[in-house]
Design a protein around this motif. Structure first.
Motif, PDB file in Angstrom:
ATOM      1  N   LYS A 168      17.858 -25.744  -7.765  1.00 52.34           N
ATOM      2  CA  LYS A 168      19.177 -25.527  -7.146  1.00 52.34           C
ATOM      3  C   LYS A 168      19.182 -24.268  -6.296  1.00 52.34           C
ATOM      4  N   LEU A 169      18.608 -23.208  -6.818  1.00 48.83           N
ATOM      5  CA  LEU A 169      18.556 -21.964  -6.060  1.00 48.83           C
ATOM      6  C   LEU A 169      17.662 -22.121  -4.831  1.00 48.83           C
ATOM      7  N   ALA A 170      16.540 -22.825  -4.970  1.00 48.75           N
ATOM      8  CA  ALA A 170      15.650 -23.066  -3.831  1.00 48.75           C
ATOM      9  C   ALA A 170      16.376 -23.851  -2.746  1.00 48.75           C
ATOM     10  N   ASP A 171      17.141 -24.870  -3.133  1.00 51.53           N
ATOM     11  CA  ASP A 171      17.898 -25.645  -2.149  1.00 51.53           C
ATOM     12  C   ASP A 171      18.954 -24.789  -1.452  1.00 51.53           C
ATOM     13  N   ALA A 172      19.630 -23.937  -2.226  1.00 50.55           N
ATOM     14  CA  ALA A 172      20.675 -23.089  -1.641  1.00 50.55           C
ATOM     15  C   ALA A 172      20.086 -22.089  -0.648  1.00 50.55           C
ATOM     16  N   VAL A 173      19.015 -21.418  -1.038  1.00 47.77           N
ATOM     17  CA  VAL A 173      18.380 -20.440  -0.146  1.00 47.77           C
ATOM     18  C   VAL A 173      17.827 -21.147   1.089  1.00 47.77           C
ATOM     19  N   ASN A 174      17.221 -22.302   0.892  1.00 54.71           N
ATOM     20  CA  ASN A 174      16.681 -23.073   2.007  1.00 54.71           C
ATOM     21  C   ASN A 174      17.783 -23.449   2.994  1.00 54.71           C
ATOM     22  N   HIS A 175      18.911 -23.879   2.470  1.00 56.22           N
ATOM     23  CA  HIS A 175      20.034 -24.256   3.344  1.00 56.22           C
ATOM     24  C   HIS A 175      20.540 -23.040   4.133  1.00 56.22           C
ATOM     25  N   LEU A 176      20.643 -21.906   3.480  1.00 56.75           N
ATOM     26  CA  LEU A 176      21.091 -20.697   4.175  1.00 56.75           C
ATOM     27  C   LEU A 176      20.108 -20.287   5.280  1.00 56.75           C
ATOM     28  N   LEU A 177      18.815 -20.407   5.008  1.00 58.39           N
ATOM     29  CA  LEU A 177      17.819 -20.087   6.029  1.00 58.39           C
ATOM     30  C   LEU A 177      17.914 -21.030   7.225  1.00 58.39           C
ATOM     31  N   VAL A 178      18.147 -22.300   6.961  1.00 59.15           N
ATOM     32  CA  VAL A 178      18.261 -23.280   8.046  1.00 59.15           C
ATOM     33  C   VAL A 178      19.510 -23.006   8.884  1.00 59.15           C
ATOM     34  N   VAL A 179      20.617 -22.680   8.239  1.00 56.15           N
ATOM     35  CA  VAL A 179      21.845 -22.365   8.986  1.00 56.15           C
ATOM     36  C   VAL A 179      21.611 -21.151   9.881  1.00 56.15           C
ATOM     37  N   LEU A 204       9.890 -22.008  -1.488  1.00 58.71           N
ATOM     38  CA  LEU A 204      10.997 -21.388  -2.215  1.00 58.71           C
ATOM     39  C   LEU A 204      11.021 -21.808  -3.675  1.00 58.71           C
ATOM     40  N   ALA A 205      10.760 -23.072  -3.951  1.00 57.39           N
ATOM     41  CA  ALA A 205      10.737 -23.537  -5.334  1.00 57.39           C
ATOM     42  C   ALA A 205       9.638 -22.829  -6.115  1.00 57.39           C
ATOM     43  N   ASP A 206       8.506 -22.587  -5.476  1.00 58.06           N
ATOM     44  CA  ASP A 206       7.411 -21.865  -6.136  1.00 58.06           C
ATOM     45  C   ASP A 206       7.801 -20.424  -6.403  1.00 58.06           C
ATOM     46  N   VAL A 207       8.393 -19.773  -5.416  1.00 58.08           N
ATOM     47  CA  VAL A 207       8.789 -18.370  -5.560  1.00 58.08           C
ATOM     48  C   VAL A 207       9.863 -18.211  -6.627  1.00 58.08           C
ATOM     49  N   VAL A 256      16.532 -28.820  16.397  1.00 60.46           N
ATOM     50  CA  VAL A 256      16.788 -29.654  15.211  1.00 60.46           C
ATOM     51  C   VAL A 256      15.466 -30.064  14.571  1.00 60.46           C
ATOM     52  N   TRP A 257      14.475 -30.454  15.370  1.00 61.99           N
ATOM     53  CA  TRP A 257      13.191 -30.880  14.831  1.00 61.99           C
ATOM     54  C   TRP A 257      12.484 -29.742  14.084  1.00 61.99           C
ATOM     55  N   VAL A 258      12.456 -28.543  14.681  1.00 57.86           N
ATOM     56  CA  VAL A 258      11.814 -27.405  14.028  1.00 57.86           C
ATOM     57  C   VAL A 258      12.574 -27.022  12.763  1.00 57.86           C
ATOM     58  N   ALA A 259      13.899 -27.037  12.806  1.00 55.96           N
ATOM     59  CA  ALA A 259      14.693 -26.681  11.627  1.00 55.96           C
ATOM     60  C   ALA A 259      14.453 -27.665  10.483  1.00 55.96           C
ATOM     61  N   ARG A 260      14.380 -28.944  10.780  1.00 55.05           N
ATOM     62  CA  ARG A 260      14.116 -29.934   9.730  1.00 55.05           C
ATOM     63  C   ARG A 260      12.720 -29.759   9.150  1.00 55.05           C
ATOM     64  N   THR A 261      11.760 -29.465  10.000  1.00 55.95           N
ATOM     65  CA  THR A 261      10.399 -29.231   9.511  1.00 55.95           C
ATOM     66  C   THR A 261      10.363 -28.009   8.602  1.00 55.95           C
ATOM     67  N   LEU A 262      11.003 -26.932   9.028  1.00 56.40           N
ATOM     68  CA  LEU A 262      11.071 -25.734   8.191  1.00 56.40           C
ATOM     69  C   LEU A 262      11.783 -26.015   6.883  1.00 56.40           C
ATOM     70  N   SER A 263      12.860 -26.751   6.943  1.00 55.79           N
ATOM     71  CA  SER A 263      13.640 -27.043   5.749  1.00 55.79           C
ATOM     72  C   SER A 263      12.825 -27.842   4.748  1.00 55.79           C
ATOM     73  N   LYS A 264      12.164 -28.881   5.221  1.00 55.08           N
ATOM     74  CA  LYS A 264      11.413 -29.765   4.330  1.00 55.08           C
ATOM     75  C   LYS A 264      10.242 -29.035   3.682  1.00 55.08           C
ATOM     76  N   ASN A 265       9.474 -28.312   4.470  1.00 54.05           N
ATOM     77  CA  ASN A 265       8.286 -27.651   3.948  1.00 54.05           C
ATOM     78  C   ASN A 265       8.575 -26.278   3.352  1.00 54.05           C
ATOM     79  N   GLY A 266       9.598 -25.603   3.825  1.00 54.21           N
ATOM     80  CA  GLY A 266       9.958 -24.305   3.270  1.00 54.21           C
ATOM     81  C   GLY A 266      10.511 -24.401   1.873  1.00 54.21           C
ATOM     82  N   ARG A 267      11.108 -25.524   1.538  1.00 51.53           N
ATOM     83  CA  ARG A 267      11.667 -25.725   0.199  1.00 51.53           C
ATOM     84  C   ARG A 267      10.583 -25.639  -0.865  1.00 51.53           C
ATOM     85  N   ILE A 268       9.391 -26.125  -0.548  1.00 57.23           N
ATOM     86  CA  ILE A 268       8.280 -26.079  -1.499  1.00 57.23           C
ATOM     87  C   ILE A 268       7.913 -24.629  -1.803  1.00 57.23           C
TER      88      ILE A 268
END
Length: 135
Positions: free
Chosen positions: A43-54, A34-37, A20-32
């Protein structure tokens, strides 16, 4: 309570907590990343980020569950620590590999997006070429 059951409970609590800790860290920092890419499409960055975390949860928790069973009987407190150190060490290595893989993939995607945005001709055009007549 059986020592093996105690080791299983500790293993599950620590492994799930780390996942859970690693997933939250990835989610929080990975979103940045994804938003850049995705050129600021939040909205798309949040959706892709959520799918990666799942996917991260499914892979890691599946591994934790598969690695739970042990053929050895734990005889004493030392055996609990030895079994836990082996199991948690492997889980930490798998989490580390998954984390580094996610960071690598996100960085590759980000670099590709940056290269696409910065495409300019290597030399600016200097004039027009006249068409030649073919014989």
């Amino acid at each position: 309570m059986d020592r093996t059951v105690i080791a299983y409970v500790i293993y599950l609590l620590v492994s799930i907590g780390l996942t859970v800790w690693v997933a939250r860290t990835l989610s929080k920092n990975g979103r940045i990343f994804l938003a850049d890419v995705l050129h600021g499409n939040e909205k798309l960055a949040d959706a892709v980020n959520h799918l990666l975390v799942v996917g991260f949860y499914l892979v890691n928790l599946g591994f934790v569950a598969l690695y739970l069973s042990d053929d050895e009987t734990i005889a004493d407190a030392r055996g609990i620590f030895e079994a836990l150190s082996t199991k948690l060490g492997v889980v930490l290595l798998v989490l580390g590999v998954m984390h580094l893989s996610n960071v690598y993939v996100l960085n590759r995607i980000r670099r590709r997006g940056a290269m696409e945005r910065e495409q300019v001709p290597p030399v600016p055009p200097q004039g027009w070429a006249t068409p030649s007549a073919r014989a």
